[in-house]
Structures are given as structure tokens and as C-alpha cells.
Write an enzyme that holds these catalytic residues in place. Structure first.
Site, short mmCIF file in Angstrom:
data_model
loop_
_atom_site.label_atom_id
_atom_site.label_comp_id
_atom_site.label_asym_id
_atom_site.label_seq_id
_atom_site.Cartn_x
_atom_site.Cartn_y
_atom_site.Cartn_z
N ARG A 1 0.82 -1.21 0.00
CA ARG A 1 0.00 0.00 0.00
C ARG A 1 0.86 1.26 0.00
O ARG A 1 0.44 2.29 -0.55
CB ARG A 1 -0.94 -0.01 1.20
CG ARG A 1 -2.06 -1.01 0.97
CD ARG A 1 -3.04 -1.03 2.10
NE ARG A 1 -4.23 -1.75 1.68
CZ ARG A 1 -5.04 -2.38 2.50
NH1 ARG A 1 -4.82 -2.38 3.79
NH2 ARG A 1 -6.09 -3.01 2.03
N LYS B 1 -18.23 -16.69 2.94
CA LYS B 1 -19.68 -16.65 3.19
C LYS B 1 -20.45 -15.93 2.11
O LYS B 1 -20.04 -14.88 1.62
CB LYS B 1 -19.93 -15.93 4.51
CG LYS B 1 -19.43 -16.70 5.72
CD LYS B 1 -19.68 -15.90 6.96
CE LYS B 1 -19.46 -16.74 8.20
NZ LYS B 1 -19.80 -15.98 9.40
N GLY C 1 -9.67 -9.34 -0.39
CA GLY C 1 -8.56 -9.42 0.55
C GLY C 1 -7.78 -10.69 0.28
O GLY C 1 -6.71 -10.68 -0.34
N GLY D 1 -13.58 -4.35 0.15
CA GLY D 1 -14.96 -3.91 0.38
C GLY D 1 -15.39 -2.83 -0.60
O GLY D 1 -16.51 -2.84 -1.11
P1 ADP Z 1 -11.99 -12.05 0.06
O1 ADP Z 1 -11.23 -11.46 1.22
O2 ADP Z 1 -11.12 -12.30 -1.12
O3 ADP Z 1 -13.23 -11.27 -0.28
P2 ADP Z 1 -13.37 -13.84 1.84
O4 ADP Z 1 -12.91 -13.01 2.99
O5 ADP Z 1 -14.82 -13.82 1.53
O6 ADP Z 1 -12.52 -13.48 0.53
O7 ADP Z 1 -13.02 -15.36 2.11
C1 ADP Z 1 -11.72 -15.82 2.21
C2 ADP Z 1 -11.65 -17.04 3.05
O8 ADP Z 1 -12.57 -18.02 2.65
C3 ADP Z 1 -10.29 -17.70 2.98
O9 ADP Z 1 -9.58 -17.43 4.14
C4 ADP Z 1 -10.60 -19.18 2.78
O10 ADP Z 1 -9.87 -20.03 3.65
C5 ADP Z 1 -12.08 -19.26 3.10
N1 ADP Z 1 -12.71 -20.38 2.41
C6 ADP Z 1 -12.71 -20.65 1.10
N2 ADP Z 1 -13.34 -21.82 0.84
C7 ADP Z 1 -13.76 -22.31 2.02
C8 ADP Z 1 -14.45 -23.48 2.41
N3 ADP Z 1 -14.85 -24.40 1.52
N4 ADP Z 1 -14.68 -23.67 3.73
C9 ADP Z 1 -14.28 -22.76 4.63
N5 ADP Z 1 -13.62 -21.62 4.32
C10 ADP Z 1 -13.36 -21.39 3.03
MG MG Z 2 -11.54 -11.49 3.29
#
Ligand code: ADP
Ligand code: MG
Length: 392
Positions: free
Chosen positions: A37, A197, A350, A373
Site C-alpha cells: 500500500r 460466506k 482481501g 470492500g
Molecule cells: P476475500 O477477502 O477475497 O473477499 P473472503 O474473505 O470472503 O474473501 O473469504 C476468504 C476465506 O474463505 C479464505 O480465508 C478461505 O480459507 C475461506 N474459504 C474458502 N473456501 C472455504 C471453504 N470451503 N470452507 C471454509 N472456508 C473457506
Molecule cells: Mg476477506
């Protein structure tokens, strides 16, 4: 409405400029752990450095909550920034310190964490007035906080007239790349959404259904889709209260003829730490004691094939628990397919950004958004408070 750019600033030569940056870097034991960053802020600081008289950089860091908290001091950023820019940076340990307004020409200041004051998160006008006092111009290069109505990005820019405020280079790049995905994306537009989620991504998922040709679902949220299709998912991460959302997405996709890919085979395990069982099973045959942690090989193949013909790709959220090597194949397959795509490719998030770094393909993605976000809000079509305040 167009976002004012640095080149649109009036009278920036010799000006006193307050610049809001995203210097929310990881710090451990007083040392910056990742300077991404800081590096991202350099073009704007260099451009201002050649023109302005005084530059003050401000940012939030971590979860400081309205009071000074040494765990979240920006002090460790100052030497890293000074090194990267090749010029001295004076750290001011209070972002409202009275000495700021009197800084002599040629000074670059780094102000202490904005969130040491409750006024920052409250978008307080009084706090904004104090923060901006003595400055003639305002530049926002903190895309990562653009979706939050906080004082330094919302109330503060409202105190500057048009011509006296602008987006920095990073903000401009983010907005133009994401605009290309949101407004009239070149078809076929394929979106990949995963991560933990569905509940945190409902709005962007629904917004994507208005634009995409194909939607590829992975990660923990895929389990909720599998369950909504009537499959058992064992001990997997699943959100029962989101089953109706998953069904709504499936129905909307079917109505509109959008190709919706949900895993047909998955990697299952007994435990994330020290797994003793790792198997590939059909998505409709997940053993009750196990958890789904990644796409299976057939799904990887299907997802890669769907990405191969795309002209526009947006990806947010890993396809599995990629932090564990054994469960990273699905995420790596998507990263590779994006790198190989000749379409316009954007990654936001992230963990998703961490994943493409791990895959070593950052340089082959057209745009890697630094704002998780904020990029999802932009994609959803929300008005971002920081952009609105610059355009006013
Ligand atoms: P981002 O930060 O890219 O938006 P998220 O914060 O929504 O992504 O989710 C990232 C997390 O989701 C990762 O740390 C990963 O371990 C978890 N994840 C991915 N697939 C699964 C799964 N099948 N079960 C549990 N956790 C998962
Ligand atoms: Mg995340």
C-alpha cells in the site's frame, strides 16, 4: 459526473495539500510487514512532490477506535515511506496537531492514525474542519476506504471547492478499471465469486446477475448452494439462513439464461489442521463426517473452460481454503485461467489478492484492486461516499 483528476487541480504549484492515503499496512513489532500500500501511494506523492509546497499524508491503520492506541500507530510507516520516496518524512503524532498548519515549504508530513479520534468514523464536520485547516487542496488516493462515509474522505473533501480537490492516481486507476466491469462490460463477462460466506456478498452477487453471461461459484459459499440444491455437505461451512438467497440466485440465473456453475465434485477432508483424510467426491455424495474445502478436478476443468472464452472477468473470493496447500488447487486453477485469458481481468478482495500473489500471476492480471470492500460496493453499483464528495 466525472471524478476530478490531479491534472484538474487549480493552483497546485506551491499549494498546501492534504492527501488521504490508504496506509493501513500490516505492522508487527514496530515493523511494516508488507509495503504494497505504501508503494501504491508513491505515484501521487511524487506528482504532488514536484508541485506542492507542503504535503500532509493521512490514513487510518488497524482497528483503532476513537482513542490513541500505540498498537495502531502509523509511526513505523514514516521511515518506509521516506526510503521509498527518497525524501524526509516528518511524523506528526497527532493528526490535529497545531504545528501542521505551520509546516514550512518543502515538508512532507505523515500524520498519526485518523481513527485516534472518534470524529473520523463519525464523519464529524468539526473534526474534518480541524483536519483540513491550513490546507488549500485535498487529494484522496485511498480507494480502500472509498465505501465508508468517514470524515477524512467524506466531510473533509466537502470543505474544498471544485478545482481544489481531486482523486489521486491509484483512485483513478481503480475507478476506471472497475467502471469497465460495471458499465457495459465486453461480453462474454464471466464472474467468479467465492470466499467464506454468501452473507457478506449477497448484494454484489445479485448485481452481477444483471451483467454477466456466466457466474462461477466456489469457496465456502458454494456449500450453501449445494445444500440449496438438496445435497448434504457434511460438516462443511454452510449458512442455513442463506439457503433462500442461494435459491434466489439460482432462479434468477435460470430465468435470464445465465450459466451458473456450482461445483460438481469437491475436495473433502476431516480437518483443516493436520488432516488425515483428503478425498475427491461427487458434490452430491459428501460423507457426513467430512468438510468440503476445495473444487474437485472436474469442477476446476469446467471453471477454467468457462473462463477461457471470457472477454471480461471479475473475481472475488478464493475457491477453497487455499491457505492450506492441499486445498489450494481450485483457487490456483482460477488464477491460472485468468492469467491466460486474453480478456480484461480484474481481481478484487482481501484473500483473493493474496491468492493471486501466491499463484505468482499478479503481473498477468489487468487490474488487481487494493480495496476489497470498496471494490464490491462499486461492483454492486452503490454510490461510494468518497467519490461523491470529490465530485460535489
Ligand atoms: P476475500 O477477502 O477475497 O473477499 P473472503 O474473505 O470472503 O474473501 O473469504 C476468504 C476465506 O474463505 C479464505 O480465508 C478461505 O480459507 C475461506 N474459504 C474458502 N473456501 C472455504 C471453504 N470451503 N470452507 C471454509 N472456508 C473457506
Ligand atoms: Mg476477506
Amino acid at each position: 459526473m466525472t471524478l476530478p483528476a490531479l491534472a484538474d487541480l487549480d493552483g497546485v504549484e506551491g499549494a498546501r495539500v492534504l492527501t488521504r492515503l490508504d496506509l493501513n499496512v500490516p505492522v508487527a513489532d514496530g515493523e511494516v510487514q508488507d509495503d504494497t500500500r505504501i508503494v501504491a501511494a508513491l505515484p501521487t506523492l511524487r506528482w504532488l512532490g514536484e508541485r506542492a509546497s507542503v504535503i500532509a499524508a493521512c490514513s487510518h491503520l488497524g482497528k483503532a477506535n476513537g482513542t490513541p492506541d500505540p498498537a495502531y500507530t502509523l509511526a513505523p510507516v514514516a521511515p518506509v515511506l521516506a526510503d521509498a520516496l527518497g525524501r524526509p518524512v516528518r511524523f506528526i503524532d497527532d493528526c490535529l496537531d497545531e504545528s501542521i498548519a505551520e509546516a514550512e515549504p518543502g515538508t512532507l508530513l505523515l500524520l498519526e492514525n485518523l481513527r485516534y479520534y472518534p470524529g473520523e468514523k463519525a464523519d464529524n464536520a468539526d473534526f474534518a474542519a480541524k483536519l483540513t485547516s491550513g490546507f488549500t487542496h485535498y487529494v484522496n488516493d485511498a480507494f480502500g476506504t472509498a465505501h465508508r462515509a468517514h470524515a477524512s474522505v467524506s466531510a473533509a473533501p466537502r470543505l474544498f471547492a471544485p478545482g481544489k480537490k481531486a482523486a489521486g492516481f491509484l483512485m483513478e486507476t481503480e475507478v476506471s478499471a472497475l467502471s469497465r466491469v460495471v458499465r457495459d462490460p465486453e461480453q462474454p463477462f464471466v464472474a467468479v465469486v467465492g470466499g467464506a460466506k454468501i452473507s457478506t456478498k449477497t448484494a454484489p452477487l445479485e448485481a452481477l446477475l444483471d451483467r454477466v453471461r456466466s457466474l462461477l461459484i466456489g469457496g465456502g459459499m458454494a456449500n450453501t448452494f449445494l445444500k440449496a440444491q438438496g445435497h448434504e455437505v457434511g460438516r462443511s461451512l454452510v449458512e442455513d439462513e442463506m439457503l433462500s438467497t442461494a435459491r434466489a440466485v439460482m432462479d434468477k440465473a435460470a430465468d435470464r439464461g445465465i450459466e451458473l456453475l456450482i461445483p460438481t465434485d469437491v475436495v473433502v477432508t476431516d480437518a483443516l489442521d493436520h488432516p488425515t483424510t483428503i478425498e475427491v467426491v461427487a458434490a452430491d455424495a459428501v460423507p457426513s463426517g467430512l468438510l468440503v474445502v476445495d473444487l474437485g478436478p472436474e469442477s476446476r476443468q469446467r471453471y477454467s473452460a468457462a473462463l477461457a472464452g471470457a472477454r471480461t472477468v471479475f473475481w472475488n473470493g478464493p475457491m477453497g481454503v487455499f491457505e492450506v496447500d492441499a486445498f489450494a488447487e481450485g483457487t490456483l486453477a482460477v488464477a491460472t485461467a485468468m492469467a491466460e485469458s486474453s480478456g480484461f481481468t480484474v481481481v478484487g478482495g482481501g484473500e483473493s489478492v493474496m491468492a493471486i500473489r501466491r499463484a505468482g500471476v499478479v503481473d498477468r492480471i489487468d487490474h488487481v484492486s487494493t480495496g476489497g470492500g470498496a471494490s464490491l460496493s462499486f461492483l454492486t453499483g452503490d454510490e461510494l461516499p468518497a467519490l461523491a464528495a470529490l465530485e460535489e
